[in-house]
Design a protein around this motif. Structure first.
Motif, mmCIF file in Angstrom:
data_model
loop_
_atom_site.group_PDB
_atom_site.id
_atom_site.type_symbol
_atom_site.label_atom_id
_atom_site.label_comp_id
_atom_site.label_asym_id
_atom_site.label_seq_id
_atom_site.Cartn_x
_atom_site.Cartn_y
_atom_site.Cartn_z
ATOM 1 N N ASP A 196 -33.540 22.677 -34.637
ATOM 2 C CA ASP A 196 -33.299 23.381 -33.381
ATOM 3 C C ASP A 196 -32.786 22.333 -32.398
ATOM 4 N N VAL A 197 -31.475 22.304 -32.200
ATOM 5 C CA VAL A 197 -30.861 21.258 -31.379
ATOM 6 C C VAL A 197 -31.369 21.339 -29.942
ATOM 7 N N ALA A 198 -31.599 22.550 -29.437
ATOM 8 C CA ALA A 198 -32.108 22.698 -28.068
ATOM 9 C C ALA A 198 -33.495 22.073 -27.935
ATOM 10 N N GLU B 135 -23.674 19.548 -35.344
ATOM 11 C CA GLU B 135 -23.473 20.529 -36.408
ATOM 12 C C GLU B 135 -22.192 20.259 -37.180
ATOM 13 N N THR C 46 -24.678 21.473 -25.137
ATOM 14 C CA THR C 46 -23.498 22.023 -25.805
ATOM 15 C C THR C 46 -22.814 20.960 -26.652
ATOM 16 N N SER D 193 -24.948 20.119 -29.692
ATOM 17 C CA SER D 193 -24.916 21.195 -30.682
ATOM 18 C C SER D 193 -23.614 21.203 -31.459
#
Length: 180
Positions: free
Chosen positions: A86-88, A76, A69, A72
């Motif tokens: 894709d941060v995950a 961003e 979290t 992200s």
């Protein structure tokens, strides 16, 4: 207000460099990730000042670990990330011990400039972290011992995986990895 000020302080060029380094690290081999982690453990305060500030900006809750979290939200906000980011997935690839968060040392390893081969001193420090008997060579048993003693360093450090890593690096097949 703290979050706004942390984002305001972040330099967008530095943020993009950070994201670029994280991406490059995520694509690295397990051995390179382990070597970068070894280097991160040896960095001096003056060598990590910018990265320390970046970690602090990312660590919104101040618990010393970065969650998905936090990564992200802040990445961003700090950088104009390409749509393909894709941060995950990035987080999964740079979370070396697989615990779902990044420790300060994992972050340093992933965020530092990946071109350490241009810095002989950093390369030497990484090499000596693996050269357990100070014989100026890394052997398969030494590499296996490192992965056995710290299996959480790099997920997937099984004996066959370590052997595969070793043989991929042992270019001349002499069962030793030299500094060069």
């Amino acid at each position: 207000s703290w979050f706004q000020s942390a984002v305001a302080e972040a330099d967008s060029t530095q943020a993009m460099d950070l994201v670029s380094n994280l991406r490059e690290f995520s694509l690295s081999s397990r051995f390179k990730k382990a070597a970068m982690l070894a280097v991160a453990h040896t960095l001096r305060q003056d060598e990590v000042e910018k990265l320390k500030r970046a970690f602090t900006a990312l660590d919104i809750d101040g618990n010393g670990c970065l969650s998905l979290t936090e990564m992200s939200i802040v990445l961003e906000a700090m950088a104009d990330l390409p749509a393909s980011t894709d941060v995950a997935e990035l987080m999964t690839q740079i979370d070396m011990n697989g615990d779902g968060s990044l420790s300060y040392t994992e972050f340093l390893a992933a965020a530092m400039d990946q071109k350490i081969q241009d810095n002989r001193d950093l390369c030497w420090r990484a090499f000596k972290a693996f050269d357990l008997d100070d014989a100026d060579a890394i052997t398969l048993p030494q590499l296996q011992k490192i992965f056995d003693e710290a299996p959480s360093i790099v997920k997937g450090g099984s004996p066959s995986a370590v052997e595969e890593i070793f043989h991929a690096i042992d270019a001349n097949s002499d069962n030793k990895i030299s500094f060069e």
